[in-house]
Design a protein around this motif. Structure first.
Motif, PDB file in Angstrom:
ATOM      1  N   GLU A  66      -4.983  29.083  49.610  1.00  0.00           N
ATOM      2  CA  GLU A  66      -5.126  30.158  48.639  1.00  0.00           C
ATOM      3  C   GLU A  66      -5.568  29.609  47.277  1.00  0.00           C
ATOM      4  OE1 GLU A  66      -4.109  33.668  49.600  1.00  0.00           O
ATOM      5  OE2 GLU A  66      -4.744  32.450  51.315  1.00  0.00           O
ATOM      6  N   LYS A 103       5.439  32.896  44.867  1.00  0.00           N
ATOM      7  CA  LYS A 103       5.078  34.327  44.920  1.00  0.00           C
ATOM      8  C   LYS A 103       4.065  34.578  46.031  1.00  0.00           C
ATOM      9  CE  LYS A 103       2.530  36.134  41.550  1.00  0.00           C
ATOM     10  NZ  LYS A 103       1.317  36.859  42.043  1.00  0.00           N
ATOM     11  N   ARG A 104       3.080  33.689  46.147  1.00  0.00           N
ATOM     12  CA  ARG A 104       2.082  33.859  47.199  1.00  0.00           C
ATOM     13  C   ARG A 104       2.690  33.630  48.587  1.00  0.00           C
ATOM     14  NH1 ARG A 104      -0.980  36.824  49.175  1.00  0.00           N
ATOM     15  NH2 ARG A 104      -2.941  36.173  50.145  1.00  0.00           N
ATOM     16  N   GLU A 107       4.215  36.858  49.617  1.00  0.00           N
ATOM     17  CA  GLU A 107       3.197  37.853  49.981  1.00  0.00           C
ATOM     18  C   GLU A 107       2.680  37.604  51.396  1.00  0.00           C
ATOM     19  OE1 GLU A 107       1.565  38.494  45.392  1.00  0.00           O
ATOM     20  OE2 GLU A 107       0.469  37.217  46.795  1.00  0.00           O
ATOM     21  N   LYS A 110       5.442  38.329  54.090  1.00  0.00           N
ATOM     22  CA  LYS A 110       5.578  39.765  54.360  1.00  0.00           C
ATOM     23  C   LYS A 110       4.416  40.263  55.213  1.00  0.00           C
ATOM     24  CE  LYS A 110       8.298  41.039  50.272  1.00  0.00           C
ATOM     25  NZ  LYS A 110       8.319  41.832  49.008  1.00  0.00           N
ATOM     26  N   ALA A 111       3.197  39.809  54.897  1.00  0.00           N
ATOM     27  CA  ALA A 111       2.028  40.251  55.654  1.00  0.00           C
ATOM     28  C   ALA A 111       2.080  39.756  57.099  1.00  0.00           C
ATOM     29  CB  ALA A 111       0.751  39.749  54.983  1.00  0.00           C
ATOM     30  N   PHE A 138      11.079  38.081  44.591  1.00  0.00           N
ATOM     31  CA  PHE A 138      10.159  38.963  45.311  1.00  0.00           C
ATOM     32  C   PHE A 138      10.625  39.329  46.716  1.00  0.00           C
ATOM     33  CE2 PHE A 138       7.588  36.727  42.152  1.00  0.00           C
ATOM     34  CZ  PHE A 138       6.981  37.809  41.525  1.00  0.00           C
TER      35      PHE A 138
END
Length: 410
Positions: A66, A103-104, A107, A110-111, A138
């Motif tokens: 990323e 944080k990434r 994300e 969750k995905a 998060f």
């Protein structure tokens, strides 16, 4: 946490020693779970080369790489520089990268429908706190796996042995096994001979420094640079408009070539111990210095002093993994207000590890040469100072009289 329920794990993956062995370790100890590796590109450069092939070969089902560099600079580095935040002189290079990567991770977890997030931080370090506090911000209920708090491995030597036993390729050897962290802001070095604070860092040794040279090896002539700021944000270098990221990368080259930005400290870790680290932060050292020079023109005394005071709090929050907290956000808002008039130009001279002031200009300058001059002026009545001193010194005068009366020493 019931290991039987862990079917899919998202791993913070750098391809370094720790995370290289974690993939097979997870599969061995968590029921052959699926491991999804995630590498946050925060400017570590060639360290990302060949990472996908390595991750897959060692057991990961896929690798996300990323690109977080723009967000890293604009949302983490620049706010910290504007705050003037230094933790015991350390420019927080590792500290503010971790919450962004975490944080990434959340994300992607969750995905992907992951059951847990895993990191390779040791139980002795600060990064375990930074990662886990950001994950809690998060995904407060997400299980977190920290192998260093579970496995029987006790040292980097044993990690290398584990890697060799599992045919995991490594870029290091037992002789070059410094613990390093690199991003576009800095490079840190820990371990080996640096564990003894009595040992001088081998700056001149080939291969030790990666972002620049020793001041002893720097050119015998200075390099002049000019930085433009708008509301505390760098916007141009030597008259050329650039993004903050482009400026940092260019300053890394210029500063590194002149031996700027080396720091050797014994710091106080969050977990209670002291550790010794050597940091390379050439561009960062220049930016911190330049903005501080501009602030001497544009901030009044009380604003500058309060900002300096709160910079310690800001640095503590960043170092201790408290980026996603109301207080850090409030301090950033405070800084943004003070930066509203910090617009101007700073000229610096880089020479053998030194950053030397060479001029500063701002339309918002509070420095008035007509008032400050030692020559004759028409705007400052020196006789006014007598009344000022009388009132300013009144508490001292009263205290002295009371002391004398009560001690009989009138």
């Amino acid at each position: 946490m019931d290991k039987k329920n862990i079917k899919k794990v998202v791993l913070a993956y750098s391809g370094g020693l720790d995370t290289s062995i974690i993939i097979p370790w997870l599969k061995e100890n968590y029921n052959n779970c699926e491991v999804i590796a995630v590498s946050g590109n925060v400017g570590q450069g060639t360290e990302l080369d060949g990472l996908e092939e390595k991750a897959i070969q060692t057991g990961a089902s896929k690798l996300y790489i990323e690109d977080l560099t723009d967000e890293f600079v604009d949302e983490f580095i620049i706010p910290t520089v504007k705050a003037g935040a230094l933790y015991e002189d350390y420019m927080l290079g590792t500290s503010f990268a971790r919450p962004l990567i975490a944080k990434r991770l959340v994300e992607i977890a969750k995905a992907e429908g992951a059951d847990a997030i895993c990191h390779g931080c040791t139980g002795k370090g600060n990064d375990q706190v930074r990662f886990e506090l950001a994950i809690k911000a998060f995904a407060p209920d997400m299980p977190i796996i920290a192998p260093w708090r579970e496995w029987s491995i006790k040292s980097r030597e044993e990690e290398i042995a584990y890697a060799e036993a599992h045919n995991i390729p490594l870029k290091i050897t037992r002789e070059t096994n410094y613990s390093k962290d690199k991003n576009l802001w800095h490079l840190s070095h820990e371990g080996l001979d640096l564990e003894d604070p009595g040992n001088e860092p081998q700056y001149e040794k080939a291969g030790f420094l990666e972002m620049g040279v020793s001041p002893m090896q720097a050119p015998d002539h200075p390099t002049y640079i000019t930085l433009d700021f708008e509301q505390g944000v760098p916007v141009a270098l030597d008259g050329q408009k650039m993004s903050a990221k482009e400026i940092i990368l260019k300053l890394n080259d210029l500063g590194g070539a002149n031996g700027v930005g080396l720091l050797d400290i014994v710091e106080n870790r969050l977990v209670g111990m002291k550790c010794r680290g050597v940091y390379e932060t050439p561009g960062g050292a220049i930016l911190y210095h330049a903005l501080k020079v501009l602030e001497t023109l544009c901030l009044d005394k009380y604003a500058a002093h309060k900002k300096q005071e709160l910079a310690i709090t800001f640095a503590d929050l960043v170092y201790n993994g408290q980026w996603y907290t109301p207080l850090r956000k409030a301090l950033s808002a405070f800084v943004d207000v003070l930066m509203e008039h910090c617009t101007g130009k700073v000229k610096l001279k880089l020479y053998k590890g030194n950053i030397i002031n060479a001029g500063v200009w701002s339309d918002w300058s509070l420095y008035d040469p007509e008032i400050a001059t030692f020559d004759e002026d028409e705007v400052y009545n020196q006789a006014d100072s007598a009344g000022f001193i009388s009132l300013f010194g009144l508490p001292i005068k009263v205290q002295a009289k009371v002391d004398a009366k009560n001690t009989g020493k009138q």
